[in-house]
Scaffold this active site. Structure first.
Site, PDB file in Angstrom:
ATOM      1  CD  GLU A  81      -9.826  -1.164   7.979  1.00 14.64           C
ATOM      2  OE1 GLU A  81      -8.994  -1.786   8.227  1.00 14.64           O
ATOM      3  OE2 GLU A  81      -9.640  -0.663   6.790  1.00 14.64           O
ATOM      4  CG  ASP A 116      -7.347  -5.594   4.737  1.00 15.51           C
ATOM      5  OD1 ASP A 116      -6.650  -5.857   6.458  1.00 15.51           O
ATOM      6  OD2 ASP A 116      -7.862  -5.166   4.602  1.00 15.51           O
ATOM      7  CD  GLU A 146      -2.655  -1.126   2.332  1.00 11.04           C
ATOM      8  OE1 GLU A 146      -2.622  -0.430   3.471  1.00 11.04           O
ATOM      9  OE2 GLU A 146      -3.515  -1.682   2.320  1.00 11.04           O
TER      10      GLU A 146
HETATM   11  C1  GCV Z   1      -2.220   0.422   8.326  1.00 11.60           C
HETATM   12  C2  GCV Z   1      -5.915  -2.434   5.205  1.00 11.60           C
HETATM   13  C3  GCV Z   1      -6.264  -0.994   6.507  1.00 11.60           C
HETATM   14  C4  GCV Z   1      -5.112   0.387   6.474  1.00 11.60           C
HETATM   15  C5  GCV Z   1      -3.697  -0.548   6.822  1.00 11.60           C
HETATM   16  C6  GCV Z   1      -4.014  -1.787   5.820  1.00 11.60           C
HETATM   17  C7  GCV Z   1      -2.376  -2.765   7.208  1.00 11.60           C
HETATM   18  O1  GCV Z   1      -6.011  -2.007   4.301  1.00 11.60           O
HETATM   19  O2  GCV Z   1      -7.506  -0.183   5.711  1.00 11.60           O
HETATM   20  O3  GCV Z   1      -5.499   1.713   7.447  1.00 11.60           O
HETATM   21  O4  GCV Z   1      -2.692   0.366   6.799  1.00 11.60           O
HETATM   22  O5  GCV Z   1      -4.617  -3.135   6.058  1.00 11.60           O
HETATM   23  O6  GCV Z   1      -2.885  -3.727   7.580  1.00 11.60           O
HETATM   24  O7  GCV Z   1      -1.641  -2.213   6.773  1.00 11.60           O
END
Ligand code: GCV
Length: 714
Positions: free
Chosen positions: A408, A380, A306
């Protein structure tokens, strides 16, 4: 006039007495009301012998004295030797050996961090001993003993010997230095970086107490989407102040390392892990950190994921990156936790498969002080995911678990969802790696292979809200993580029972009803949001609420149509051999149980299969009917939860009762929103009517699509 004032005063006083804001978490230590039990407890705890003058033993003594005094409304008398019945003796085996000789077997079983609690006779006097090999063990034992009192257990014949199943019992904070919290729904960060190190908020100690009470011994203070500033001397002094305090509760501090720090703050032209200057930079940085924080835990790293920098920027592997950092901290006994949450923009492969493809070739290539941190599932933290295939595929690698406590994808800050059932479901899953019974639990604790380290982390749901976690019930997930890191076999019902007794009430009627609500809560949200293996149907960016229609995004796998693949023929992601074949990453026995849509557990059906709308389900309904059934039943169950909670008013303090009541109403409205949005949207593909008997959505799909939440938290 006087009388009116008196009545008013009484009313006011009563309200103050019962006011609860959740700050004390599960460490409320309310007085024992049952008189029989109270006198029983008092007879067992009248004097306290507590030798030891280390910082950790000070924490334990303070907690024990204040907890007992509050619950028994009587302070135990400090003593040096056993003079009467009812003496409580707490201390390491060596410190109390003149008074009581602990058996070698018990000490062996307790290990480095475990403890022993026994009812014993000393000089013919009835005593209770809390002991261990280390002060840390005594601290954990003290909290355990307090929990016995808080949950109103009998303490007349205690025989407890316990040791933690995992070494690293950890929280991961996704906290930014500006105090925002990524995916945080409980206010701003608990760490007031601006005011540290001089101003030490009272919350820091209470945070440490809460962690120690459930055995959590490590914390990563900063976001995995890391900021190199935390590694500057100024910020390291702030970290050291927290570490100094947390150490007194047996907690080690870790930081996230931004892979490009040597370039960003060190002025080097590269962060290539094989470059000697880069390696030296990290070694120097590690030396600097350990000078300030001698027991610094190490680094947690999100690399090449990411948008985060990593070794692949220099055509190196994850092993090259992890090992370089591992070598820097190794002389100080530090650990590197390297995340397996990677998926690439460039690879047009099912996201489910990417971490496996990336990491399995590296099996056996990581240093001994590297742990690979793997999320429970391959996508995720969805409300339900099959276990991550990596758990069954890297026998020469130490892998630790990453769960998410912050909700989340499970209703964020507004929903009552108890996550212990989700955690247990993953831990119990059989990877078949070394034959039947090779559960994820055994992969994690290292019983399937020899390893130096093991652990489990929870991405926290803690913020600076007065009650720490936002939703009053969200605290239970922090508690659950701690309990499971100590013993992965503790069942969700027991965790809920303990937590409720300590956090709300010991009344049986309250407990029975609330436990049911908690234990069913994850099923309920699954039903009304992402049933039967559907996943990733959330709003773009904020992830708040339903948006199955999202078809545009920065990358295909950030859209939702990528995951549900609904079309006129059916719905679901074909991950079998005729599709992406993500299923091929599991052991043959696991594949067998999921690969046939006729026999696949329906909870994973749409995760692995694209199923026709007219497919007959086990219930006899067609898939479309079943989908509607799940959405409508889930929302209906939310209504029942509200009704059940309403009956519990007399057992709960006014503030928290009203808070939960309002939140349940929000959650109910969200359930209807999820139900209507998803049913209306999927109907555009199935072209089938909502079955008779279900109320029709009162709003149109266009309406739901038009909803925007530009300021959703997290
Ligand atoms: C910290 C998901 C979340 C992100 C998070 C990522 C991760 O994509 O939406 O906010 O980033 O996981 O675990 O690195």
């Amino acid at each position: 006039m006087k009388k009116i004032f008196f009545v008013f005063f009484l009313f006011f006083y009563n309200n103050i007495l019962h006011a609860e804001n959740g700050y004390d978490l599960w460490l409320r230590y309310l007085p024992v009301e049952n008189q029989l039990l109270l006198s029983e407890y008092r007879s067992h705890i009248s004097a306290l012998i507590f030798p030891g003058n280390t910082a950790i033993s000070g924490s334990a003594r303070e907690e024990l004295v204040s907890g007992i005094t509050a619950m028994l409304k009587k302070k135990p008398v400090p003593a040096e030797s056993v003079l009467s019945n009812g003496t409580l003796i707490a201390g390491t085996a060596s410190r109390i050996e003149k008074i009581y000789k602990v058996s070698a077997d018990d000490l062996k079983a307790a290990g480095e961090e475990g403890f022993i609690i026994r009812s014993v006779l000393i000089n013919n006097r009835k005593c209770i001993v809390i002991t261990a090999n280390s002060d840390k063990g005594v601290l954990y034992g003290s909290f355990y003993f307090l929990r016995l009192l808080q949950t109103r257990q009998a303490i007349n014949s205690l025989k407890v010997v316990t040791a933690p199943q995992l070494q690293l019992r950890m929280l991961n904070h996704w906290d930014n230095l500006n105090r925002t919290v990524e995916r945080g729904y409980a206010g701003f960060s608990n760490w007031n970086w601006h005011m540290l190190p001089t101003y030490m908020d009272k919350r820091y100690r209470d945070y440490a107490r809460a962690n120690a009470s459930v055995g959590i011994n490590s914390t990563v203070l900063t976001n995995v989407n890391a900021n190199a500033t935390i590694l500057t001397p100024e910020y390291l002094r702030k970290v050291a102040a927290l570490a100094d305090l947390f150490r007194t509760y047996g907690i080690r501090v870790f930081l996230t390392a931004r892979f490009s720090a040597p370039v960003e703050m060190g002025g080097l032209p590269t962060a290539d892990p094989l470059d000697p200057a880069v390696q030296q930079w990290w070694k120097n940085k590690a030396d600097e950190i350990y000078k300030l924080i001698p027991d610094f835990g190490g680094f947690l790293v999100k690399a090449n994921s990411e948008g985060q920098p990593g070794p692949q920027n220099y055509n190196r592997t994850h092993a090259d990156g992890a090992n370089m950092l591992a070598d820097a901290v190794a002389p100080h006994k530090g650990i590197v936790i390297w995340r397996a949450f990677v998926y690439s923009n460039e690879v047009p492969e099912d996201r489910h498969k990417q971490a496996y493809n990336e990491f399995v070739p590296l099996d056996g290539k990581f240093r001994q002080n590297v742990l690979i941190q793997v999320k429970n599932g391959a996508i995720d933290f969805m409300p339900r995911e099959p276990f991550h295939p990596l758990f069954g595929a890297m026998p020469k690698t130490q892998m630790m678990m990453e769960f998410q406590l912050t909700q989340e994808y499970l209703g964020q800050g507004t929903s009552l969802v108890f996550l212990a059932p989700l955690f247990r479901e993953t831990l119990e899953s059989d990877t078949w790696r070394n034959g039947k019974g090779s559960t994820v639990e055994k992969v994690i604790d290292g019983s399937l292979q020899t390893q130096t380290f093991n652990g489990m982390a929870g991405v926290t749901n803690i913020g600076n809200d007065i009650n720490w976690c936002g939703h009053p019930f969200a605290q239970a997930n922090w508690y659950a993580l701690g309990r499971l890191t100590w013993d992965m076999k503790v069942i969700p019902e027991q965790i809920a029972d303990e937590w409720l007794k300590m956090t709300f009430s010991v009344e049986e009627k309250f407990l029975a009803a609330t436990k049911k609500i908690m234990l069913e809560s994850r099923d309920v949200i699954l039903q009304y949001s992402m049933p039967m293996g559907l996943h990733h149907l959330i709003t773009y960016g904020s992830h708040y609420g339903p948006a199955p229609w999202v078809d545009k995004g920065a990358r295909p796998d950030w859209t939702n149509v990528y995951y549900h693949k609904a079309d006129s023929a059916g719905i679901g992601f074909n991950r079998t051999a005729s599709g992406s074949n993500a299923i091929g990453q599991y052991a043959p026995e696991v594949q067998q149980s999921w690969s046939n849509p006729e026999t696949c557990d329906e909870k994973y059906l749409l995760w692995f299969h694209h199923i026709s709308w007219t497919h007959k389900m086990k219930s006899g309904r067609t898939l479309w009917e079943e989908l509607c059934y799940q959405y409508y039943t889930g929302a209906e169950r939310m209504k029942n939860v509200q009704n059940e909670w309403a009956k519990l008013k007399i057992y709960v303090d006014k503030d928290r009762f009203e808070q939960v009541t309002m939140l349940l109403q929000v959650q109910y409205e969200e359930a209807i929103w999820w139900r209507n949005s998803c049913v209306l949207y999927f109907q555009t593909f199935s072209k089938m009517a909502i079955p008779a008997g279900y109320e029709k959505p009162d709003k149109t799909l266009e309406y739901y699509k038009s909803l925007k939440f530009p300021f959703a938290p997290g």
